[in-house]
Design an enzyme around this catalytic site. Structure first.
Site, PDB file in Angstrom:
ATOM      1  N   GLU A  36       0.885  -1.163   0.000  1.00  0.00           N
ATOM      2  CA  GLU A  36       0.000   0.000   0.000  1.00  0.00           C
ATOM      3  C   GLU A  36       0.923   1.213   0.000  1.00  0.00           C
ATOM      4  OE1 GLU A  36      -3.325  -0.478   3.079  1.00  0.00           O
ATOM      5  OE2 GLU A  36      -1.934  -2.093   3.538  1.00  0.00           O
ATOM      6  N   ARG A 262       4.873 -13.028   9.894  1.00  0.00           N
ATOM      7  CA  ARG A 262       5.538 -11.775   9.577  1.00  0.00           C
ATOM      8  C   ARG A 262       6.847 -11.693  10.340  1.00  0.00           C
ATOM      9  NH1 ARG A 262       2.112  -7.682   9.290  1.00  0.00           N
ATOM     10  NH2 ARG A 262       3.532  -6.026   9.860  1.00  0.00           N
ATOM     11  N   LYS A 272       3.994   0.713  10.231  1.00  0.00           N
ATOM     12  CA  LYS A 272       4.176   2.028   9.625  1.00  0.00           C
ATOM     13  C   LYS A 272       3.528   3.131  10.471  1.00  0.00           C
ATOM     14  CE  LYS A 272       2.761   0.258   5.650  1.00  0.00           C
ATOM     15  NZ  LYS A 272       2.437  -0.050   4.262  1.00  0.00           N
TER      16      LYS A 272
HETATM   17  P1  ATP Z   1       2.643  -2.226   8.207  1.00  0.00           P
HETATM   18  O1  ATP Z   1       2.133  -3.156   9.242  1.00  0.00           O
HETATM   19  O2  ATP Z   1       4.076  -1.876   8.366  1.00  0.00           O
HETATM   20  O3  ATP Z   1       1.783  -1.024   7.996  1.00  0.00           O
HETATM   21  P2  ATP Z   1       1.459  -3.491   5.945  1.00  0.00           P
HETATM   22  O4  ATP Z   1       1.283  -4.947   5.990  1.00  0.00           O
HETATM   23  O5  ATP Z   1       0.227  -2.702   6.141  1.00  0.00           O
HETATM   24  O6  ATP Z   1       2.644  -3.084   6.895  1.00  0.00           O
HETATM   25  P3  ATP Z   1       1.750  -3.332   3.125  1.00  0.00           P
HETATM   26  O7  ATP Z   1       2.207  -2.202   2.314  1.00  0.00           O
HETATM   27  O8  ATP Z   1       0.333  -3.757   3.014  1.00  0.00           O
HETATM   28  O9  ATP Z   1       2.109  -2.997   4.608  1.00  0.00           O
HETATM   29  O10 ATP Z   1       2.697  -4.576   2.914  1.00  0.00           O
HETATM   30  C1  ATP Z   1       3.007  -5.124   1.665  1.00  0.00           C
HETATM   31  C2  ATP Z   1       3.354  -6.563   1.821  1.00  0.00           C
HETATM   32  O11 ATP Z   1       4.416  -6.728   2.761  1.00  0.00           O
HETATM   33  C3  ATP Z   1       2.183  -7.359   2.355  1.00  0.00           C
HETATM   34  O12 ATP Z   1       2.059  -8.519   1.566  1.00  0.00           O
HETATM   35  C4  ATP Z   1       2.535  -7.674   3.763  1.00  0.00           C
HETATM   36  O13 ATP Z   1       2.003  -8.877   4.181  1.00  0.00           O
HETATM   37  C5  ATP Z   1       4.073  -7.699   3.717  1.00  0.00           C
HETATM   38  N1  ATP Z   1       4.621  -7.344   5.030  1.00  0.00           N
HETATM   39  C6  ATP Z   1       4.411  -6.212   5.734  1.00  0.00           C
HETATM   40  N2  ATP Z   1       5.035  -6.263   6.915  1.00  0.00           N
HETATM   41  C7  ATP Z   1       5.667  -7.459   6.971  1.00  0.00           C
HETATM   42  C8  ATP Z   1       6.488  -8.121   7.942  1.00  0.00           C
HETATM   43  N3  ATP Z   1       6.778  -7.553   9.100  1.00  0.00           N
HETATM   44  N4  ATP Z   1       6.961  -9.351   7.647  1.00  0.00           N
HETATM   45  C9  ATP Z   1       6.682  -9.930   6.476  1.00  0.00           C
HETATM   46  N5  ATP Z   1       5.921  -9.373   5.520  1.00  0.00           N
HETATM   47  C10 ATP Z   1       5.416  -8.147   5.755  1.00  0.00           C
HETATM   48 MG    MG Z   2      -1.260  -3.936   4.634  1.00  0.00          MG
END
Ligand code: ATP
Ligand code: MG
Length: 571
Positions: A36, A262, A272
């Site tokens: 995102e 994760r 984030k």
């Molecule tokens: P955040 O929790 O930091 O806001 P998010 O999951 O909302 O992260 P996205 O931009 O949606 O952020 O993430 C893109 C991809 O990265 C998704 O497929 C998500 O599952 C993966 N991802 C995000 N954080 C992690 C993590 N800590 N470990 C592994 N994969 C991750």
């Molecule tokens: Mg997300």
């Protein structure tokens, strides 16, 4: 089969894929990385990037980069650019053009209408708070909305009105009609579309209704022909919704969702939202602060793409949630820099040494290797004169038995040079030592001392070969291992996470760096002997003012005790 492939085949996702290939030899394997654009990438995203791209290479398939850009309120083009940059920096190439969920908004709108026409979606007019209240909890079932039984015609009409901007934000939303009593809260009539009158970075003013992530994600996966949609464990419950939407729309391709754990990293925050808080409260300088494991922060600290990829390979892919040791990340960069960094001397907290038996014009040049095991890395010249600087901590007036460095009346070897003996000290009016007067034994260059006892070796720089620079030494940002688990994570900030030192590097090395300082991609890594691995800070360094970041210490020294615990109370 090379070991990399063998290792990969061990993870559970590979087993699934192998089975899929056994069933269908012509499977056109396709993954995607779906960020995102509402923040910068961090080491957790790197885990997901490595997994998706490496699988695509391994199975000769493709990996797409798709921005899941369904919320214009939080998104920004600057995040898109930085995400692209970071993925390229890691060395991955996405297949074809960059994709955006927003490219599919028209198709998604059609699919939403299909649901309405089947009586599987309705326009709800409860307020946001009421929707939450009606949803129920894990222990109590939800309640049906009074708008749930609108006719199909009415719903079609209202949904069109939403699209035309005839209803205001919060006045209506489109919801799936599933089951308000479902054990999965996500299945209790999830919202599919909401009204937002905010310009979108890709579609500008074209839309004022935006699909929710859950609705857009599965359909975008399907439109792109993704075969294996890999996501983190917290989306496990959403899988039922993912499959429900695919089942009830006219899609012809059915991706499968698989979840992995994760990445959680010791002493770090990866959410984030929480990183933004650290920035807003000015606890860190920005997304690229070397104290946080964003890719831009790690890059600035001196991490290389290969060290990050090695780390992701080492931690593997499982379904168990765990907290990865920070020292594992450091091990990966240390191991690499041990081979690749140029070795040179720097003095972080200088104290002067005066060699009284040398002539004031004494000047010798020594050619020293840039790396003891890699002659191909070349040499550089250092200068030896009668006035030098050593590290303040390498001399002690009062010491105990364990102290092995320079002390009054005792000897020490200057790296690459002579053995010296401290004879006298001079102090200023505040009782600070300002000068150590030493005898230099000119018979000791490259020779063992007569008594055959080798003294310890310390680093130094000649006064004639100094370039003043700033050193930044980083410590953990948090004083507990798992700040992410704490509600009040801001109460666990380590007050000692950045120390600045103003010392010297060898001018002969410094001048070479100054010539290149305007190169944005300047990658210069050093091992300052006995101190640690450092890199040039590309953001704050100027031609006449170099700043060095400590990437990692020479040895693994992390333990919680090292971190000064100072809890900041909330009052
Ligand atoms: P955040 O929790 O930091 O806001 P998010 O999951 O909302 O992260 P996205 O931009 O949606 O952020 O993430 C893109 C991809 O990265 C998704 O497929 C998500 O599952 C993966 N991802 C995000 N954080 C992690 C993590 N800590 N470990 C592994 N994969 C991750
Ligand atoms: Mg997300």
């Amino acid at each position: 089969m090379n070991t990399e492939i063998k290792n990969k085949r061990k993870n559970f996702i590979c087993q699934i894929i192998n089975n899929d290939f056994n069933e269908n030899k012509n499977l056109s394997f396709c993954t995607r990385f779906p960020p995102e654009p509402n923040g910068h990438l961090h080491i957790g995203h790197a885990k997901s990037i490595c997994l998706n791209f490496e699988l695509a290479y391994l199975y000769k398939g493709q990996c797409n980069l798709r921005f899941d850009d369904t919320n214009p309120l939080k998104e920004n083009i600057k995040y898109i650019n930085s995400i692209k940059y970071d993925i390229n920096w890691l060395g991955y190439k996405w297949c074809g053009n960059i994709r955006y969920s927003s490219e599919y908004f028209s198709q998604l709108y059609q699919y939403a209408q299909e649901l309405i026409k089947q009586g599987l979606a309705y326009v709800d007019q409860l307020t946001k708070e009421q929707i939450r209240e009606y949803r129920g909890t894990l222990n109590t079932p939800g309640k049906n909305s009074p708008y749930r039984n609108r006719t199909i015609e009415e719903n079609m009409e209202l949904f069109k009105k939403m699209k035309k901007g005839e209803l205001s934000e919060g006045e209506a939303c489109l919801r799936a009609k599933i089951d308000m009593k479902s054990d999965f809260i996500v299945m209790r009539d999830p919202v599919l579309y909401r009204i937002i009158f905010t310009e979108h970075h890709q579609t500008q003013k074209k839309w004022c209704i935006y699909p929710m992530y859950d609705f857009a994600h599965c359909l975008s996966d399907s439109i792109e022909g993704i075969t294996h949609s890999l996501c983190t464990l917290e989306f496990q419950d959403n899988k039922s919704l993912y499959n429900w939407i695919l089942k009830h729309t006219s899609v012809t391709h059915y991706p499968k969702q698989y979840e992995f754990s994760r990445l959680n990293l010791e002493f770090s925050i990866l959410s984030k939202r929480k990183i933004k808080k650290l920035i807003d409260k000015k606890i860190i300088d920005g997304w690229n602060d070397p104290r946080i494991p964003t890719l831009s922060g790690l890059r600035r600290k001196g991490y290389t793409p290969s060290s990050i990829k090695n780390f992701c390979q080492k931690i593997g892919v499982t379904r168990q949630n765990n907290l990865i040791e920070f020292s594992m990340l450091e091990h990966c960069i240390r191991k690499e820099l041990n081979e690749t960094a140029i070795r040179t001397m720097a003095v972080l907290e200088p104290i002067k040494i005066f060699l009284y038996n040398l002539n004031k014009n004494h000047k010798e040049k020594f050619i020293v290797p840039n790396h003891p095991n890699h002659p191909e890395m070349g040499t550089h010249e250092i200068i030896f004169t009668n006035t030098l600087y050593i590290e303040r901590s390498d001399f002690k007036e009062k010491y105990d038995k364990k102290y092995k460095r320079l002390k009054l009346g005792e000897k020490i070897r200057l790296r690459y040079a002579y053995i010296i003996r401290a004879e006298k000290i001079e102090k200023d009016q505040y009782n600070n030592i300002i000068n150590i007067i030493c005898y230099c034994d000119l018979n000791t260059l490259g020779k063992k001392p007569k008594n055959n006892k080798n003294p310890s070796v310390i680093h130094w720089i000649s006064e004639k070969n100094t370039l003043p620079v700033e050193f930044r030494l980083y410590n953990q940002l948090f004083n507990i291992k798992n700040p992410e688990q704490q509600k009040n994570f801001l109460s666990y900030i380590n007050s000692d996470s950045l120390t600045k030192r103003y010392g010297f590097i060898e001018k002969t090395i410094g001048e070479k760096i100054q010539q290149k300082i305007n190169d944005n991609n300047l990658k210069l890594f050093f091992q300052f002997e006995r101190i640690g691995y450092f890199c040039i800070d590309c953001i704050d360094s100027k031609k006449d003012y170099l700043v060095f970041n400590r990437t990692v210490s020479l040895r693994d020294t992390w333990n919680v005790k090292k971190i000064k615990i100072k809890n900041i109370t909330n009052n």
